[in-house]
Motif scaffolding. Structure first.
Motif, PDB file in Angstrom:
ATOM      1  N   TYR A 147       1.882   0.900 -14.329  1.00 52.56           N
ATOM      2  CA  TYR A 147       2.388   2.047 -13.581  1.00 52.56           C
ATOM      3  C   TYR A 147       3.909   2.069 -13.646  1.00 52.56           C
ATOM      4  CZ  TYR A 147      -2.312   2.453 -11.644  1.00 52.56           C
ATOM      5  OH  TYR A 147      -3.676   2.588 -11.506  1.00 52.56           O
ATOM      6  N   TYR A 148       4.462   3.152 -14.202  1.00 52.92           N
ATOM      7  CA  TYR A 148       5.899   3.380 -14.222  1.00 52.92           C
ATOM      8  C   TYR A 148       6.231   4.507 -13.248  1.00 52.92           C
ATOM      9  CZ  TYR A 148       5.944   0.596 -18.521  1.00 52.92           C
ATOM     10  OH  TYR A 148       5.819  -0.416 -19.441  1.00 52.92           O
ATOM     11  N   SER A 149       7.528   4.745 -13.028  1.00 55.78           N
ATOM     12  CA  SER A 149       7.926   5.798 -12.091  1.00 55.78           C
ATOM     13  C   SER A 149       7.547   7.179 -12.603  1.00 55.78           C
ATOM     14  CB  SER A 149       9.432   5.739 -11.839  1.00 55.78           C
ATOM     15  OG  SER A 149      10.154   5.880 -13.052  1.00 55.78           O
ATOM     16  N   TRP A 188      10.255   4.199  -0.329  1.00 56.58           N
ATOM     17  CA  TRP A 188      10.881   5.472  -0.671  1.00 56.58           C
ATOM     18  C   TRP A 188      11.106   5.559  -2.172  1.00 56.58           C
ATOM     19  CZ3 TRP A 188      10.827   8.866   3.073  1.00 56.58           C
ATOM     20  CH2 TRP A 188      11.498  10.082   2.907  1.00 56.58           C
ATOM     21  N   GLY A 189      11.124   6.748  -2.685  1.00 55.25           N
ATOM     22  CA  GLY A 189      11.410   6.946  -4.106  1.00 55.25           C
ATOM     23  C   GLY A 189      10.579   8.069  -4.685  1.00 55.25           C
ATOM     24  N   LEU A 211       0.832  -1.203   0.000  1.00 48.98           N
ATOM     25  CA  LEU A 211       0.000   0.000   0.000  1.00 48.98           C
ATOM     26  C   LEU A 211       0.869   1.256   0.000  1.00 48.98           C
ATOM     27  CD1 LEU A 211      -2.681  -1.124   2.611  1.00 48.98           C
ATOM     28  CD2 LEU A 211      -2.986  -0.944   0.142  1.00 48.98           C
ATOM     29  N   ALA A 212       1.982   1.205   0.708  1.00 51.37           N
ATOM     30  CA  ALA A 212       2.892   2.352   0.725  1.00 51.37           C
ATOM     31  C   ALA A 212       3.470   2.615  -0.663  1.00 51.37           C
ATOM     32  CB  ALA A 212       4.012   2.120   1.737  1.00 51.37           C
ATOM     33  N   LEU A 213       3.702   1.558  -1.418  1.00 51.72           N
ATOM     34  CA  LEU A 213       4.239   1.719  -2.771  1.00 51.72           C
ATOM     35  C   LEU A 213       3.261   2.462  -3.684  1.00 51.72           C
ATOM     36  CD1 LEU A 213       5.886  -1.791  -3.255  1.00 51.72           C
ATOM     37  CD2 LEU A 213       7.090   0.390  -3.203  1.00 51.72           C
ATOM     38  N   LEU A 214       1.962   2.368  -3.373  1.00 53.63           N
ATOM     39  CA  LEU A 214       0.974   3.083  -4.186  1.00 53.63           C
ATOM     40  C   LEU A 214       1.149   4.595  -4.096  1.00 53.63           C
ATOM     41  CD1 LEU A 214      -2.289   1.024  -3.561  1.00 53.63           C
ATOM     42  CD2 LEU A 214      -0.933   1.132  -5.632  1.00 53.63           C
ATOM     43  N   ALA A 256      -5.690   3.184  -0.599  1.00 58.79           N
ATOM     44  CA  ALA A 256      -4.626   2.603   0.224  1.00 58.79           C
ATOM     45  C   ALA A 256      -4.694   3.124   1.653  1.00 58.79           C
ATOM     46  CB  ALA A 256      -3.265   2.923  -0.391  1.00 58.79           C
ATOM     47  N   LYS A 257      -4.969   4.410   1.818  1.00 57.23           N
ATOM     48  CA  LYS A 257      -5.086   4.977   3.160  1.00 57.23           C
ATOM     49  C   LYS A 257      -6.264   4.355   3.904  1.00 57.23           C
ATOM     50  CE  LYS A 257      -3.017   9.413   1.881  1.00 57.23           C
ATOM     51  NZ  LYS A 257      -3.241  10.868   1.682  1.00 57.23           N
TER      52      LYS A 257
END
Length: 232
Positions: free
Chosen positions: A174-176, A126-127, A84-87, A99-100
């Motif tokens: 989904y890409y960066s 992170w990112g 979920l954090a990655l979303l 996600a929240k």
């Protein structure tokens, strides 16, 4: 939102509430009409879900009613929380909000001290976060993929050429930097990729491609081996 999903969400809202929740508040959270919520609550009460209350005052879920638990291990729960954090790194505002909500539900369902791990943000991803596309709602794309409904796009390619397309969306990558819509393009009569940040306008078409989605995804996967995938 489909009715089955909506009924589940109403139960979750009432289960987590600390006070009576009005139909208008529920409708606002689920982005549907208040009349739909009244019908849904009546349907849940007919299924013997112990919801009490009335219009204009609010509703509560009587204590003791629970949905079947998923019975996740600590490691499985942590995997979900980190996913979920990655979303947060996507540009999909709808998924980030979802996600929240899932995080809050997990924290409310698990015992102490495990709940503190989630509330204290002990797990991080992170990112760089992708910006949300300005002219297209990715929640609309995801819904169209599920419902197999066509979309009309005003699209500008990498060379700046503008075209109007009717597409049959089958996947979302989904890409960066951005999200890519994979779709059957009726203009090109082939599978094409459309960058969400190059879409200038998008709206659903009152036409569906029911039953074709899986076959089109198979065609897309076959293109991986042949290298036939192409940009819009």
């Amino acid at each position: 939102m489909r009715k089955a999903s909506r009924l589940f969400e109403i139960i979750q809202i009432l289960r987590l509430a600390r006070r009576p929740v009005t139909g208008a508040e529920i409708a606002g959270q689920l982005e549907v009409t208040v009349r739909s919520i009244y019908r849904d609550i009546a349907a849940l009460q007919a299924m013997r879900v112990p919801i009490e209350g009335e219009r204009g005052i609010g509703y509560i879920l009587r204590p003791g009613f629970t949905l079947p638990p998923l019975m996740l291990s600590i490691e499985e729960t942590e995997a979900i929380v980190l996913s979920l954090a990655l979303l947060e790194r996507t540009g999909d505002t709808g998924l980030k909000q979802a996600a929240k909500q899932v995080n809050r539900k997990i924290a409310a369902a698990v015992p102490e001290p495990l709940a503190r791990i989630f509330s204290d943000n002990a797990l991080h991803a992170w990112g760089t976060a992708a910006p949300a596309p300005e002219a297209i709602d990715l929640a609309l794309v995801r819904r169209s993929i599920r419902d197999e409904q066509k979309l009309a796009l005003d699209y500008r390619d990498e060379l700046g050429r503008a075209t109007e397309r009717t597409i049959r969306p089958i996947a979302l990558i989904y890409y960066s930097a951005t999200a890519n819509i994979v779709a059957w393009c009726e203009l090109r009569q082939a599978i094409r990729n459309f960058r969400a940040d190059r879409v200038e306008h998008c709206e659903p078409v009152e036409e569906f491609f029911s039953g074709e989605g899986e076959k089109l995804r198979q065609l897309w996967v076959e293109g991986w081996q042949t290298g036939s995938g192409a940009a819009g």
